[in-house]
Motif scaffolding. Structure first.
Motif, mmCIF file in Angstrom:
data_model
loop_
_atom_site.group_PDB
_atom_site.id
_atom_site.type_symbol
_atom_site.label_atom_id
_atom_site.label_comp_id
_atom_site.label_asym_id
_atom_site.label_seq_id
_atom_site.Cartn_x
_atom_site.Cartn_y
_atom_site.Cartn_z
ATOM 1 N N ILE A 28 -40.132 17.590 -32.871
ATOM 2 C CA ILE A 28 -41.124 16.803 -32.153
ATOM 3 C C ILE A 28 -41.379 17.474 -30.806
ATOM 4 O O ILE A 28 -40.445 17.797 -30.076
ATOM 5 C CB ILE A 28 -40.634 15.357 -31.921
ATOM 6 C CG1 ILE A 28 -40.295 14.690 -33.248
ATOM 7 C CG2 ILE A 28 -41.682 14.555 -31.158
ATOM 8 C CD1 ILE A 28 -39.609 13.337 -33.103
ATOM 9 N N ASN A 29 -42.635 17.704 -30.510
ATOM 10 C CA ASN A 29 -43.061 18.195 -29.199
ATOM 11 C C ASN A 29 -43.762 17.037 -28.495
ATOM 12 O O ASN A 29 -44.383 16.198 -29.142
ATOM 13 C CB ASN A 29 -44.024 19.372 -29.348
ATOM 14 C CG ASN A 29 -43.415 20.519 -30.138
ATOM 15 O OD1 ASN A 29 -42.220 20.754 -30.084
ATOM 16 N ND2 ASN A 29 -44.235 21.227 -30.874
ATOM 17 N N LEU A 30 -43.666 16.993 -27.180
ATOM 18 C CA LEU A 30 -44.311 15.919 -26.416
ATOM 19 C C LEU A 30 -45.266 16.487 -25.377
ATOM 20 O O LEU A 30 -44.909 17.404 -24.650
ATOM 21 C CB LEU A 30 -43.284 15.079 -25.651
ATOM 22 C CG LEU A 30 -42.371 14.149 -26.392
ATOM 23 C CD1 LEU A 30 -41.493 13.390 -25.394
ATOM 24 C CD2 LEU A 30 -43.128 13.177 -27.258
ATOM 25 N N ASP A 31 -46.459 15.940 -25.324
ATOM 26 C CA ASP A 31 -47.365 16.135 -24.194
ATOM 27 C C ASP A 31 -47.285 14.839 -23.389
ATOM 28 O O ASP A 31 -47.315 13.751 -23.970
ATOM 29 C CB ASP A 31 -48.800 16.348 -24.667
ATOM 30 C CG ASP A 31 -48.995 17.693 -25.339
ATOM 31 O OD1 ASP A 31 -48.226 18.623 -25.053
ATOM 32 O OD2 ASP A 31 -49.914 17.811 -26.160
ATOM 33 N N PHE A 32 -47.174 14.942 -22.071
ATOM 34 C CA PHE A 32 -47.073 13.714 -21.278
ATOM 35 C C PHE A 32 -47.725 13.891 -19.917
ATOM 36 O O PHE A 32 -47.917 15.004 -19.435
ATOM 37 C CB PHE A 32 -45.608 13.269 -21.128
ATOM 38 C CG PHE A 32 -44.701 14.280 -20.481
ATOM 39 C CD1 PHE A 32 -44.473 14.250 -19.114
ATOM 40 C CD2 PHE A 32 -44.060 15.250 -21.240
ATOM 41 C CE1 PHE A 32 -43.628 15.175 -18.518
ATOM 42 C CE2 PHE A 32 -43.211 16.182 -20.653
ATOM 43 C CZ PHE A 32 -42.995 16.140 -19.288
ATOM 44 N N VAL A 33 -48.068 12.764 -19.331
ATOM 45 C CA VAL A 33 -48.637 12.703 -17.986
ATOM 46 C C VAL A 33 -47.765 11.736 -17.187
ATOM 47 O O VAL A 33 -47.396 10.668 -17.684
ATOM 48 C CB VAL A 33 -50.107 12.212 -18.025
ATOM 49 C CG1 VAL A 33 -50.670 12.086 -16.613
ATOM 50 C CG2 VAL A 33 -50.965 13.139 -18.874
ATOM 51 N N TYR A 34 -47.437 12.122 -15.965
ATOM 52 C CA TYR A 34 -46.606 11.261 -15.120
ATOM 53 C C TYR A 34 -47.099 11.300 -13.683
ATOM 54 O O TYR A 34 -47.804 12.219 -13.273
ATOM 55 C CB TYR A 34 -45.132 11.670 -15.199
ATOM 56 C CG TYR A 34 -44.821 13.025 -14.614
ATOM 57 C CD1 TYR A 34 -44.333 13.140 -13.316
ATOM 58 C CD2 TYR A 34 -45.006 14.190 -15.346
ATOM 59 C CE1 TYR A 34 -44.042 14.382 -12.770
ATOM 60 C CE2 TYR A 34 -44.723 15.429 -14.814
ATOM 61 C CZ TYR A 34 -44.231 15.524 -13.525
ATOM 62 O OH TYR A 34 -43.952 16.759 -12.998
ATOM 63 N N THR A 35 -46.713 10.274 -12.937
ATOM 64 C CA THR A 35 -47.074 10.171 -11.521
ATOM 65 C C THR A 35 -45.820 9.964 -10.695
ATOM 66 O O THR A 35 -44.956 9.160 -11.056
ATOM 67 C CB THR A 35 -48.037 8.984 -11.288
ATOM 68 O OG1 THR A 35 -49.258 9.250 -11.973
ATOM 69 C CG2 THR A 35 -48.334 8.779 -9.810
ATOM 70 N N LEU A 36 -45.743 10.682 -9.593
ATOM 71 C CA LEU A 36 -44.743 10.415 -8.564
ATOM 72 C C LEU A 36 -45.488 9.753 -7.413
ATOM 73 O O LEU A 36 -46.464 10.310 -6.907
ATOM 74 C CB LEU A 36 -44.084 11.697 -8.069
ATOM 75 C CG LEU A 36 -43.119 12.385 -9.019
ATOM 76 C CD1 LEU A 36 -42.678 13.724 -8.439
ATOM 77 C CD2 LEU A 36 -41.921 11.518 -9.275
ATOM 78 N N THR A 37 -45.051 8.582 -7.012
ATOM 79 C CA THR A 37 -45.748 7.854 -5.955
ATOM 80 C C THR A 37 -45.380 8.345 -4.561
ATOM 81 O O THR A 37 -46.059 8.045 -3.597
ATOM 82 C CB THR A 37 -45.468 6.342 -6.061
ATOM 83 O OG1 THR A 37 -44.062 6.137 -6.004
ATOM 84 C CG2 THR A 37 -46.029 5.786 -7.364
ATOM 85 N N GLN A 38 -44.268 9.099 -4.474
ATOM 86 C CA GLN A 38 -43.865 9.671 -3.194
ATOM 87 C C GLN A 38 -43.077 10.949 -3.449
ATOM 88 O O GLN A 38 -42.577 11.162 -4.545
ATOM 89 C CB GLN A 38 -43.017 8.683 -2.385
ATOM 90 C CG GLN A 38 -41.732 8.287 -3.090
ATOM 91 C CD GLN A 38 -40.991 7.177 -2.353
ATOM 92 O OE1 GLN A 38 -41.580 6.432 -1.585
ATOM 93 N NE2 GLN A 38 -39.712 7.059 -2.592
#
Length: 104
Positions: free
Chosen positions: A23-33
């Motif tokens: 399984i390969n994963l594409d992902f999007v994430y946010t760091l708020t600080q």
């Protein structure tokens, strides 16, 4: 994590005697600080019995913002006949294996 898209992938072994899949994963994430220590994403590939078969880790960024990234998972030997067509192998992979992620 904003979005995660798994991609089930397989290849034929070098001697054409079996299949390897993962399984390969594409992902999007946010760091708020901004953070001093990079967060780590851990992806585990599990079977129906909840046995961890493969683990991948990746360091994430430290500056505030939204990022797109990916993890390429390890391949494991699959219990499927090499003559099985591609769509059936992918269907069986999605039925027989799943992933779990944690961010530390």
């Amino acid at each position: 994590m904003i979005s995660i898209e798994p991609k089930y992938d397989f290849i034929t072994t070098m001697d054409k005697s079996g299949l390897l899949g993962g399984i390969n994963l594409d992902f999007v994430y946010t760091l708020t600080q901004d953070v001093q220590r990079p967060p780590v994403i851990v992806m585990e590939m599990l079977n129906k019995d909840r046995t961890v078969l493969a683990t991948e880790t990746k360091l994430l960024r430290t500056k505030a913002g939204t990022y797109q990234d990916f993890i390429i998972g390890d391949k494991i030997r699959l219990p499927y006949n090499v003559a099985t067509d591609r769509e059936k192998v992918i269907k069986r992979l999605t039925d027989d294996y799943y992933y779990r992620i944690t961010v530390k």
